[in-house]
Design a protein around this motif. Structure first.
Motif, mmCIF file in Angstrom:
data_model
loop_
_atom_site.group_PDB
_atom_site.id
_atom_site.type_symbol
_atom_site.label_atom_id
_atom_site.label_comp_id
_atom_site.label_asym_id
_atom_site.label_seq_id
_atom_site.Cartn_x
_atom_site.Cartn_y
_atom_site.Cartn_z
ATOM 1 N N GLY A 1 0.812 -1.215 0.000
ATOM 2 C CA GLY A 1 0.000 0.000 0.000
ATOM 3 C C GLY A 1 0.845 1.263 0.000
ATOM 4 O O GLY A 1 0.593 2.202 -0.764
ATOM 5 N N ALA A 2 1.886 1.302 0.866
ATOM 6 C CA ALA A 2 2.743 2.489 0.941
ATOM 7 C C ALA A 2 3.505 2.701 -0.361
ATOM 8 O O ALA A 2 3.768 3.844 -0.760
ATOM 9 C CB ALA A 2 3.716 2.346 2.110
ATOM 10 N N VAL A 3 3.846 1.617 -1.043
ATOM 11 C CA VAL A 3 4.552 1.749 -2.317
ATOM 12 C C VAL A 3 3.618 2.310 -3.378
ATOM 13 O O VAL A 3 3.993 3.200 -4.154
ATOM 14 C CB VAL A 3 5.113 0.376 -2.752
ATOM 15 C CG1 VAL A 3 5.740 0.476 -4.137
ATOM 16 C CG2 VAL A 3 6.124 -0.126 -1.734
ATOM 17 N N LEU A 4 2.386 1.808 -3.430
ATOM 18 C CA LEU A 4 1.430 2.301 -4.419
ATOM 19 C C LEU A 4 1.144 3.786 -4.246
ATOM 20 O O LEU A 4 0.954 4.499 -5.229
ATOM 21 C CB LEU A 4 0.128 1.501 -4.321
ATOM 22 C CG LEU A 4 0.172 0.068 -4.871
ATOM 23 C CD1 LEU A 4 -1.166 -0.617 -4.628
ATOM 24 C CD2 LEU A 4 0.499 0.069 -6.354
ATOM 25 N N GLU A 5 1.115 4.238 -3.017
ATOM 26 C CA GLU A 5 0.847 5.655 -2.779
ATOM 27 C C GLU A 5 1.920 6.555 -3.387
ATOM 28 O O GLU A 5 1.666 7.714 -3.702
ATOM 29 C CB GLU A 5 0.740 5.912 -1.278
ATOM 30 C CG GLU A 5 -0.520 5.318 -0.649
ATOM 31 C CD GLU A 5 -0.540 5.491 0.858
ATOM 32 O OE1 GLU A 5 0.539 5.820 1.429
ATOM 33 O OE2 GLU A 5 -1.599 5.280 1.471
ATOM 34 N N ARG A 6 3.126 6.006 -3.573
ATOM 35 C CA ARG A 6 4.228 6.814 -4.101
ATOM 36 C C ARG A 6 4.366 6.685 -5.609
ATOM 37 O O ARG A 6 5.249 7.321 -6.199
ATOM 38 C CB ARG A 6 5.547 6.392 -3.434
ATOM 39 C CG ARG A 6 5.536 6.502 -1.922
ATOM 40 C CD ARG A 6 6.935 6.644 -1.364
ATOM 41 N NE ARG A 6 7.851 5.627 -1.827
ATOM 42 C CZ ARG A 6 8.111 4.476 -1.176
ATOM 43 N NH1 ARG A 6 7.479 4.222 -0.031
ATOM 44 N NH2 ARG A 6 8.986 3.617 -1.647
ATOM 45 N N VAL A 7 3.566 5.863 -6.242
ATOM 46 C CA VAL A 7 3.665 5.695 -7.691
ATOM 47 C C VAL A 7 3.162 6.955 -8.384
ATOM 48 O O VAL A 7 2.016 7.382 -8.187
ATOM 49 C CB VAL A 7 2.857 4.475 -8.164
ATOM 50 C CG1 VAL A 7 2.878 4.379 -9.686
ATOM 51 C CG2 VAL A 7 3.416 3.194 -7.563
ATOM 52 N N ALA A 8 4.012 7.560 -9.188
ATOM 53 C CA ALA A 8 3.646 8.751 -9.949
ATOM 54 C C ALA A 8 3.200 8.339 -11.342
ATOM 55 O O ALA A 8 3.956 7.688 -12.070
ATOM 56 C CB ALA A 8 4.820 9.715 -10.028
ATOM 57 N N ILE A 9 1.969 8.714 -11.722
ATOM 58 C CA ILE A 9 1.400 8.356 -13.025
ATOM 59 C C ILE A 9 1.121 9.645 -13.782
ATOM 60 O O ILE A 9 0.395 10.512 -13.301
ATOM 61 C CB ILE A 9 0.107 7.533 -12.861
ATOM 62 C CG1 ILE A 9 0.392 6.260 -12.070
ATOM 63 C CG2 ILE A 9 -0.494 7.197 -14.223
ATOM 64 C CD1 ILE A 9 -0.856 5.460 -11.738
ATOM 65 N N ALA A 10 1.693 9.768 -14.975
ATOM 66 C CA ALA A 10 1.522 11.000 -15.749
ATOM 67 C C ALA A 10 1.549 10.675 -17.228
ATOM 68 O O ALA A 10 2.342 9.840 -17.682
ATOM 69 C CB ALA A 10 2.622 12.004 -15.412
ATOM 70 N N ALA A 11 0.672 11.346 -17.985
ATOM 71 C CA ALA A 11 0.625 11.178 -19.437
ATOM 72 C C ALA A 11 1.548 12.186 -20.094
ATOM 73 O O ALA A 11 1.699 13.320 -19.629
ATOM 74 C CB ALA A 11 -0.798 11.357 -19.943
#
Length: 387
Positions: free
Chosen positions: A290-300
């Motif tokens: 969960g903590a790792v997913l919160e830090r995932v940056a998603i950008a187009a």
């Protein structure tokens, strides 16, 4: 000696020296060992999925070293080193896994490059086949020698040549890999689409790229339309991939290539919403994801969608360990299990005496703890439906 004669001798001497030097250089070039084969040089063109592993980099990483250094086992036979007398994977430097786009379900190929002991590997594979009750057959396949189980045509084959690479596959795809390795067929390196997504995710000790064919994209669009999603942004996906770069931090970079900018931006919004929902899931948080997913940056970025995250080596190692234990990636112990003791069926209960009930005798008449009790139906009187 005349000047003209002297000049001619000098030119002749220079020519001899130059010719000898050139011959020496050409001889040295012929004597120099050929370049070591790369795993991707044996992956045929037209692959749906290609994954590569840089084994020395993974062995040197604290997060992955334990999985590559531990003793490997062959299920049912024991440790690889005990069965073969050596570990065939110890000297390998690179592995590539490929799934053909036009193959039948289950088709795949594996290519391994590095220090290869060809004859010892064939002997080891033959020993494993015999130990499992099969009949090994060794045959030539171009510059390779291949071993297979002649008693089971459905299994794959292992092909190897001196200096490598090692090929593992089945049927027509193994032969396609041999043709690619010997230069008779195009390799995946000629695929512009795989190269495009590989450049998008960057270099990494582990990398995977997926390229959809036009037929697969059309099928994906039809399935999404039937599900009621209409023209979903996922139908615009052309290719995707991910790379894991090792260093003081573990950097994971994923990317998706779309056929247009608008659906790529919409897909990014959907993935961000899915990330937030998954990060808050209790099961996800329990395994530390969960903590790792919160830090995932998603950008187009135009027709590309990028997802990036960095982890410390300790964090990555702990996460890999948890995921491996959950998925059962570690091989179980091969120690034979003792069969459970047979359970004696419960003694039948004594029927009650006429006009009375059986006298209770402790719990002798009670059902076993795991018995399923079915309620008895009361007999329906003959006049149940009478007025």
């Amino acid at each position: 000696m005349q000047t003209r004669t002297r000049d001619g001798l000098v030119l002749l001497l220079v020519g001899v020296l130059l010719g000898g030097g050139l011959a020496w250089l050409l001889g040295r070039r012929r004597e120099s060992p050929p370049a070591a084969p790369r795993a991707l040089d044996a992956v045929p063109a037209g692959a749906l999925l290609v994954a590569t592993l840089d084994l020395p980099a993974l062995r040197a990483s604290p997060a992955f070293a334990s999985f590559l250094r531990e003793e490997r086992e062959i299920p049912g036979l024991g440790k690889v080193r005990d069965v073969c007398g050596f570990d065939p994977l110890a000297g390998l430097t690179e592995v590539a896994i490929a799934i053909p786009a036009a193959g039948e379900g289950g088709d795949f190929g594996l290519v391994a490059a590095g220090a290869v002991q060809a004859e010892a590997l064939l002997a080891c594979a033959s020993k494993v086949i015999e130990a499992r009750g099969g009949k090994p057959v060794v045959a030539g396949l171009g510059s390779f020698r291949a071993v297979r189980d002649s008693s089971d045509e459905g299994r794959g084959e292992i092909a190897v040549r001196p200096g490598g690479p090692i090929l593992l596959g089945g049927g027509a795809y193994l032969r396609a890999m041999v043709d690619a390795a010997e230069g008779r067929a195009a390799t995946v390196g000629a695929s512009g689409a795989h190269d495009h997504i590989a450049r998008a995710v960057g270099e990494g000790a582990a990398r995977v790229t997926v390229v959809l064919t036009p037929e697969q994209r059309a099928e994906l669009g039809r399935e999404l339309a039937l599900s009621g999603a209409g023209r979903a942004p996922a139908a615009s996906i052309v290719a995707g991939g991910a790379a894991v770069a090792l260093g003081p931090e573990i950097a994971v970079h994923g990317a998706v290539l779309c056929d247009a900018e608008a659906p790529c931006a919409e897909l990014g919004a959907q993935l961000r919403a899915a990330r937030d929902a998954r990060a808050g899931d209790l099961a996800t948080r329990l395994i530390g994801l969960g903590a790792v997913l919160e830090r995932v940056a998603i950008a187009a970025d135009g027709k590309a969608l990028h997802a990036r995250v960095k982890l410390s080596a300790e964090e990555a190692g702990a996460l890999v360990e948890r995921l491996a234990s959950l998925r059962g990636l570690r091989q179980p112990s091969l120690a034979p299990r003792e069969p459970p003791a047979p359970r004696e069926p419960p003694a039948p209960a004594e029927p009650p005496a006429l006009g009375g009930s059986a006298a209770p005798r402790g719990d002798a008449g009670a059902p076993p703890p795991d018995a399923i009790l079915t309620p008895r139906r009361r007999p329906v009187p003959d006049d149940a439906g009478a007025p």
